[in-house]
Design an enzyme around this catalytic site. Sequence first.
Site, PDB file in Angstrom:
ATOM      1  CG  ASN A   5      -1.823   1.223   1.268  1.00 29.07           C
ATOM      2  OD1 ASN A   5      -1.395   2.328   0.924  1.00 29.07           O
ATOM      3  ND2 ASN A   5      -3.056   1.039   1.674  1.00 29.07           N
TER       4      ASN A   5
ATOM      5  CD  GLU B 260      -4.956   4.144   1.043  1.00 26.09           C
ATOM      6  OE1 GLU B 260      -5.524   5.249   0.997  1.00 26.09           O
ATOM      7  OE2 GLU B 260      -4.412   3.699   2.060  1.00 26.09           O
TER       8      GLU B 260
ATOM      9  CG  ASP C 254      -4.371  -2.133   3.512  1.00 28.91           C
ATOM     10  OD1 ASP C 254      -4.683  -2.804   4.528  1.00 28.91           O
ATOM     11  OD2 ASP C 254      -4.339  -0.887   3.505  1.00 28.91           O
TER      12      ASP C 254
ATOM     13  CG  ASN D  87      -7.540  -1.328   6.044  1.00 29.25           C
ATOM     14  OD1 ASN D  87      -6.672  -0.811   6.742  1.00 29.25           O
ATOM     15  ND2 ASN D  87      -7.907  -0.831   4.878  1.00 29.25           N
TER      16      ASN D  87
ATOM     17  CG  ASP E 104      -0.309  -4.239   4.242  1.00 27.63           C
ATOM     18  OD1 ASP E 104      -0.951  -3.720   3.323  1.00 27.63           O
ATOM     19  OD2 ASP E 104      -0.019  -3.644   5.315  1.00 27.63           O
TER      20      ASP E 104
ATOM     21  CG  ASP F 278       0.144   4.786   5.905  1.00 27.34           C
ATOM     22  OD1 ASP F 278       0.255   4.495   4.696  1.00 27.34           O
ATOM     23  OD2 ASP F 278      -0.958   5.092   6.411  1.00 27.34           O
ATOM     24  CG  HIS F 279       0.372   0.201   4.348  1.00 25.46           C
ATOM     25  ND1 HIS F 279      -0.392  -0.865   4.772  1.00 25.46           N
ATOM     26  CD2 HIS F 279      -0.443   1.289   4.400  1.00 25.46           C
ATOM     27  CE1 HIS F 279      -1.610  -0.444   5.061  1.00 25.46           C
ATOM     28  NE2 HIS F 279      -1.677   0.863   4.850  1.00 25.46           N
TER      29      HIS F 279
END
Lengths: 264, 264
Positions: free
Chosen positions: B7, B34, B154, B156, B225, B254-255
């Site tokens: 991501n 994303e 991802d 989540n 992930d 952020d990933h």
Amino acid sequence: MQIATWNVNSIRTRQQIVTDWLKQNPVDVLCLQETKVRDEQFPLAPFESLGYHVYISGQKSYNGVAIFSKEPVTDIIFGFSPILGDNLVRDFDEQKRVISGVIDNIRVVNLYVPNGSAIGSEKYEYKLGWLALLKQYLQNLKENQSTEICICGDFNIALEDKDIYNSKNKAKHIMSSPVEREVLQDVLTVGLQDAFRKFTTEEGHYSWWDYRAAGFQRNRGWRIDHHYLTPKLYEQATKCWIDIEPRKLEKPSDHAPVVVEIEQ
Amino acid sequence: MQIATWNVNSIRTRQQIVTDWLKQNPVDVLCLQETKVRDEQFPLAPFESLGYHVYISGQKSYNGVAIFSKEPVTDIIFGFSPILGDNLVRDFDEQKRVISGVIDNIRVVNLYVPNGSAIGSEKYEYKLGWLALLKQYLQNLKENQSTEICICGDFNIALEDKDIYNSKNKAKHIMSSPVEREVLQDVLTVGLQDAFRKFTTEEGHYSWWDYRAAGFQRNRGWRIDHHYLTPKLYEQATKCWIDIEPRKLEKPSDHAPVVVEIEQ
DNA sequence: GTGCCCTTAG
DNA sequence: CTAAGGGCAC
């Protein structure tokens, strides 16, 4: 003594470019416009680290002026109202466009003149009104203070056709219309002369190039950043130049710094 | 064969970081989530220059998925509706969260599972509904296609407490609530196993750290992930690891990317 | 915190 | 074209 003026178009975004420039050009005084930041958020440390005293008058998003000085500055005046009276100009002082102070017996007045947007617009009328107030402000300073005066900043007016890359349609363009030029000339009648034109009379010297349409690459510039000096200072001026180097960098301001040197 | 998922939180902002990573990690397949960009604006050239075929399904601002593959990808499917029928899932496919294709006789399904915002919210219900559709989608693929399947992306959702830095209040937190875990476990009953957990059973391995509150510096991470594999692929998996190096760079996603290696 | 949109401004 | 802020999302 060297006094520089530079519209930086956000001091936060331009912090590195400005500190780099000051290391190469350790001017005594740097007047900034369009700092675009509230006073609480102004990055003081990087400039104080270089030995400058920092004086600021900012607002969020728009406008904002600052003075950096190697020597402490005395008698700082923020805006027009301390001189012209609160009632008359309170509204004008909401926009942070004027800061001035005394350094080495010179009153340095740092100005960010309104752009004016388009001839005949409401912002244009604001610009003309603002310049009328500026004249009163300067007259008052001249009458009540004993120092010489250096006004500098982004005037958003090119006084002569040779200050513009292409003077076609100048009369209809903001920053070069006859009325704007007349109003600025009228301001200068208080007793101020253009330092740059003491040394350089030919065309093709610019301090601002529009970000749009690759203005800089095509050298489509305007000379709208000026120093105007009272007679004695004008006599003492030894140099005045525009440094276009910072305009060539990555993520530059759209303006270049302009420096005047005065031998007292 | 190496299949990575990442991501990137805007492919335009992360372009340099992703190309640098691919030079160091020339994976066969990279699944992105994303991307946050319309297809017309996707920066194809930097990735094609590295020898990748690029397949994209984007939208502006939010979501957006892409597959980069060294080999051409066949039988690309965009969204749920080609499998589940337009009537049922047209609305779900407005958000670009699913792209899949066949590489080397493996169907790779690249997913960006809805975040869900907060338990009980409208977005949470959307997440659960979306996962229910995902199960149907995968069942259909299994019944009608002859390939093995690798789903990755991802999710989540952190399936186990050991996938979270601190499992306090996990039951009330989005991404670790019992219902989300059950729904994802139910998806996996179609016949999929977590590649990462074939090799690594201990706690403390994360793929996402919140930008806020210095999550990465304090290693407050989540493993959300994943790669899930059908039995034969799961057997063939030889490695699966999270590469936290890109998360340490300036302006990171952020990933972190996660890679699975399969020996066919 | 970070990124993108949209708006305002130049 | 560039910058900032407000709003949304994560």
